[in-house]
Design a protein around this motif. Structure first.
Motif, PDB file in Angstrom:
ATOM      1  N   ALA A 193       1.015  -1.270   0.051  1.00  0.00           N
ATOM      2  CA  ALA A 193       0.170  -0.021  -0.067  1.00  0.00           C
ATOM      3  C   ALA A 193       0.684   1.321   0.046  1.00  0.00           C
ATOM      4  CB  ALA A 193      -1.005  -0.024   1.041  1.00  0.00           C
ATOM      5  N   THR A 194       0.474   2.325  -0.631  1.00  0.00           N
ATOM      6  CA  THR A 194       0.968   3.573  -0.624  1.00  0.00           C
ATOM      7  C   THR A 194       0.043   4.332   0.284  1.00  0.00           C
ATOM      8  OG1 THR A 194       1.986   3.404  -2.886  1.00  0.00           O
ATOM      9  CG2 THR A 194       1.641   5.610  -1.952  1.00  0.00           C
ATOM     10  N   LEU A 195       0.467   4.925   1.296  1.00  0.00           N
ATOM     11  CA  LEU A 195      -0.052   5.655   2.573  1.00  0.00           C
ATOM     12  C   LEU A 195      -0.009   7.242   1.913  1.00  0.00           C
ATOM     13  CD1 LEU A 195       1.545   3.846   5.465  1.00  0.00           C
ATOM     14  CD2 LEU A 195      -0.570   3.171   4.104  1.00  0.00           C
ATOM     15  N   SER A 196      -1.318   7.558   2.139  1.00  0.00           N
ATOM     16  CA  SER A 196      -1.474   9.094   2.032  1.00  0.00           C
ATOM     17  C   SER A 196      -2.662   9.642   2.741  1.00  0.00           C
ATOM     18  CB  SER A 196      -1.627   9.304   0.619  1.00  0.00           C
ATOM     19  OG  SER A 196      -2.749   9.141   0.003  1.00  0.00           O
ATOM     20  N   GLY A 197      -2.745  11.007   3.017  1.00  0.00           N
ATOM     21  CA  GLY A 197      -3.801  11.841   3.621  1.00  0.00           C
ATOM     22  C   GLY A 197      -5.209  11.707   2.402  1.00  0.00           C
ATOM     23  N   ALA A 198      -4.593  11.784   1.284  1.00  0.00           N
ATOM     24  CA  ALA A 198      -5.912  11.795   0.098  1.00  0.00           C
ATOM     25  C   ALA A 198      -6.616  10.344   0.369  1.00  0.00           C
ATOM     26  CB  ALA A 198      -5.330  11.892  -1.245  1.00  0.00           C
ATOM     27  N   ALA A 199      -6.024   9.340   0.674  1.00  0.00           N
ATOM     28  CA  ALA A 199      -6.444   7.885   0.708  1.00  0.00           C
ATOM     29  C   ALA A 199      -7.252   7.613   2.085  1.00  0.00           C
ATOM     30  CB  ALA A 199      -5.357   6.910   0.509  1.00  0.00           C
ATOM     31  N   ALA A 226      -8.952  -4.385   2.993  1.00  0.00           N
ATOM     32  CA  ALA A 226      -8.220  -4.235   4.328  1.00  0.00           C
ATOM     33  C   ALA A 226      -7.226  -3.001   4.038  1.00  0.00           C
ATOM     34  CB  ALA A 226      -7.465  -5.586   4.729  1.00  0.00           C
ATOM     35  N   TYR A 227      -7.019  -2.240   5.070  1.00  0.00           N
ATOM     36  CA  TYR A 227      -6.331  -1.216   4.607  1.00  0.00           C
ATOM     37  C   TYR A 227      -5.344  -0.899   6.001  1.00  0.00           C
ATOM     38  CZ  TYR A 227      -9.718   1.724   7.227  1.00  0.00           C
ATOM     39  OH  TYR A 227     -10.800   2.127   8.073  1.00  0.00           O
ATOM     40  N   LEU A 228      -4.121  -0.338   6.098  1.00  0.00           N
ATOM     41  CA  LEU A 228      -3.511   0.022   6.909  1.00  0.00           C
ATOM     42  C   LEU A 228      -3.239   1.709   7.173  1.00  0.00           C
ATOM     43  CD1 LEU A 228       0.053  -1.572   7.857  1.00  0.00           C
ATOM     44  CD2 LEU A 228      -0.119   0.904   7.712  1.00  0.00           C
ATOM     45  N   ASN A 229      -3.333   1.962   8.207  1.00  0.00           N
ATOM     46  CA  ASN A 229      -3.464   3.513   8.590  1.00  0.00           C
ATOM     47  C   ASN A 229      -2.375   3.919   9.620  1.00  0.00           C
ATOM     48  OD1 ASN A 229      -5.148   3.087  10.649  1.00  0.00           O
ATOM     49  ND2 ASN A 229      -6.427   4.924   9.814  1.00  0.00           N
ATOM     50  N   ILE A 230      -2.077   5.128   9.723  1.00  0.00           N
ATOM     51  CA  ILE A 230      -1.266   5.678  10.778  1.00  0.00           C
ATOM     52  C   ILE A 230      -1.944   6.732  11.552  1.00  0.00           C
ATOM     53  CG2 ILE A 230       0.977   6.781  11.376  1.00  0.00           C
ATOM     54  CD1 ILE A 230       2.107   5.253   9.200  1.00  0.00           C
ATOM     55  N   THR A 251      -8.195  10.286  13.713  1.00  0.00           N
ATOM     56  CA  THR A 251      -9.061   9.385  13.110  1.00  0.00           C
ATOM     57  C   THR A 251      -8.119   8.507  11.991  1.00  0.00           C
ATOM     58  OG1 THR A 251      -9.948  10.698  11.400  1.00  0.00           O
ATOM     59  CG2 THR A 251     -11.114  10.419  13.578  1.00  0.00           C
ATOM     60  N   GLY A 252      -6.830   9.099  11.731  1.00  0.00           N
ATOM     61  CA  GLY A 252      -6.197   8.643  10.859  1.00  0.00           C
ATOM     62  C   GLY A 252      -5.501   9.641   9.904  1.00  0.00           C
ATOM     63  N   GLU A 253      -4.023   9.747   9.806  1.00  0.00           N
ATOM     64  CA  GLU A 253      -3.360  10.893   8.973  1.00  0.00           C
ATOM     65  C   GLU A 253      -3.095  10.457   7.486  1.00  0.00           C
ATOM     66  OE1 GLU A 253       0.463  13.985   8.910  1.00  0.00           O
ATOM     67  OE2 GLU A 253      -0.731  13.548  10.881  1.00  0.00           O
ATOM     68  N   ILE A 254      -2.471   9.261   7.651  1.00  0.00           N
ATOM     69  CA  ILE A 254      -2.550   8.486   6.101  1.00  0.00           C
ATOM     70  C   ILE A 254      -2.834   7.079   6.334  1.00  0.00           C
ATOM     71  CG2 ILE A 254      -0.660  10.130   5.630  1.00  0.00           C
ATOM     72  CD1 ILE A 254       1.454   7.798   6.256  1.00  0.00           C
ATOM     73  N   ARG A 255      -3.354   6.575   5.110  1.00  0.00           N
ATOM     74  CA  ARG A 255      -3.785   5.291   4.843  1.00  0.00           C
ATOM     75  C   ARG A 255      -3.515   4.707   3.525  1.00  0.00           C
ATOM     76  NH1 ARG A 255     -10.216   3.832   5.128  1.00  0.00           N
ATOM     77  NH2 ARG A 255     -10.710   4.788   3.124  1.00  0.00           N
ATOM     78  N   GLY A 256      -3.494   3.537   3.480  1.00  0.00           N
ATOM     79  CA  GLY A 256      -3.657   2.761   1.890  1.00  0.00           C
ATOM     80  C   GLY A 256      -4.123   1.384   1.868  1.00  0.00           C
ATOM     81  N   PHE A 257      -4.983   1.014   1.127  1.00  0.00           N
ATOM     82  CA  PHE A 257      -5.627  -0.188   1.063  1.00  0.00           C
ATOM     83  C   PHE A 257      -4.382  -1.142   0.475  1.00  0.00           C
ATOM     84  CE2 PHE A 257      -9.576   1.938   1.411  1.00  0.00           C
ATOM     85  CZ  PHE A 257     -10.534   0.854   1.681  1.00  0.00           C
ATOM     86  N   LEU A 258      -4.410  -2.382   0.936  1.00  0.00           N
ATOM     87  CA  LEU A 258      -3.399  -3.266   0.758  1.00  0.00           C
ATOM     88  C   LEU A 258      -3.958  -4.246  -0.492  1.00  0.00           C
ATOM     89  CD1 LEU A 258      -2.870  -4.121   4.537  1.00  0.00           C
ATOM     90  CD2 LEU A 258      -1.097  -3.271   2.821  1.00  0.00           C
ATOM     91  N   THR A 259      -2.911  -4.295  -1.356  1.00  0.00           N
ATOM     92  CA  THR A 259      -3.301  -4.889  -2.777  1.00  0.00           C
ATOM     93  C   THR A 259      -2.158  -6.006  -2.941  1.00  0.00           C
ATOM     94  OG1 THR A 259      -2.305  -3.222  -4.136  1.00  0.00           O
ATOM     95  CG2 THR A 259      -4.742  -3.169  -3.453  1.00  0.00           C
ATOM     96  N   PRO A 260      -2.351  -6.838  -3.786  1.00  0.00           N
ATOM     97  CA  PRO A 260      -1.365  -7.754  -4.307  1.00  0.00           C
ATOM     98  C   PRO A 260      -0.035  -6.969  -4.596  1.00  0.00           C
ATOM     99  CG  PRO A 260      -3.216  -8.599  -4.989  1.00  0.00           C
ATOM    100  CD  PRO A 260      -3.636  -7.287  -4.197  1.00  0.00           C
TER     101      PRO A 260
END
Length: 195
Positions: A26-32, A146-150, A157-166
Motif C-alpha cells: 500500500a502507498t499511504l497518503s492523506g488523500a486515501a 483491508a487497509y493500513l493506517n497511521i 482518526t487517521g493521517e495517512i492510509r492505504g488499501f493493501l493490494t497484491p
C-alpha cells in the motif's frame, strides 16, 4: 511413462503448498483517508501473510506527518474493495513496538495469527474465534477490503492510509519461470519420444 507424468504433475502441484508468504502493498497518503485530508505525509506498507505458518509480517515506512504518531494497525473489512471504513482487525491501540510520538520512521514486525493478542478483541468476537479472525483478515487482504493506517495527534482518526493490494513480489522470479519452462520442455520431449 504414466508414472513419470503423474510424478511431474504432483511435483508441480505441490510447489505452491510450500510457497512463501503472499505479499500485499500500500502507498499511504492523506488523500486515501476517509474522509481525505491534506496531510503532506507519505508512507509505504508491505504485509506478508503465510497461511501455512499463520504468520503476518508487517513492514511500514513513513515520513512528513503533521503530528506525532499515536497508533497504527490494519482495518478490515470494508463493504467494497478500495473504499469505505472498517473496524480495526489487528492489535489495539497500535501494533506492538510501533514508533509513537514521531513524524517519520520505520517498522518491521512479525505476528503469530494463532494468538488472540495479535488481533483486536472486538474483531475476534465478531468473527467467532481466533481462527475465523485469521481467515477474515486473509480474505480482506486478498479482496482489497483491508487497509493500513497511521493515526497522529493532529489526525486522531487517521493521517495517512492505504488499501493493501497484491504486491508485484508475488510474480514468479525469472529464474523460477525458466525452471518451469525447462521442466515443461522436458515433458514435451518425453512425450514426443513416446509417440
Amino acid at each position: 511413462m504414466k508414472f513419470l507424468y503423474a510424478m511431474l504433475t504432483i511435483s508441480l502441484l505441490a510447489a505452491p503448498a510450500a510457497a512463501s508468504p503472499v505479499w500485499y502493498s500500500a502507498t499511504l497518503s492523506g488523500a486515501a483517508e476517509n474522509p481525505p485530508n491534506a496531510s503532506p505525509g507519505t508512507g509505504t506498507a508491505m504485509v506478508g501473510y503465510d497461511a501455512a505458518t499463520h504468520m503476518l509480517k508487517v513492514k511500514v515506512s513513513f515520513s512528513g506527518l503533521t503530528g506525532g504518531t499515536t497508533a497504527s494497525h490494519i482495518h478490515c473489512c470494508t463493504a467494497a474493495p478500495m473504499s469505505g471504513n472498517a473496524g480495526v482487525a489487528t492489535e489495539v491501540p497500535t501494533f506492538s513496538g510501533f514508533p509513537l510520538g514521531v513524524t517519520s520512521g520505520t517498522y518491521d514486525e512479525m505476528f503469530d495469527l494463532t494468538l488472540a493478542a495479535s488481533f483486536n478483541p472486538a474483531f475476534v468476537t465478531a468473527q467467532g474465534s481466533v481462527a475465523a479472525a485469521e481467515m477474515a483478515l486473509a480474505a480482506g487482504l486478498a479482496s482489497g477490503t483491508a487497509y493500513l493506517n497511521i493515526h497522529t495527534a493532529d489526525h486522531p482518526t487517521g493521517e495517512i492510509r492505504g488499501f493493501l493490494t497484491p504486491a508485484s513480489s508475488n510474480v514468479p522470479e525469472p529464474a523460477t519461470l525458466a525452471l518451469i519452462g525447462a521442466g515443461l520442455l522436458g515433458v514435451w520431449r518425453l512425450r514426443r519420444k513416446a509417440a
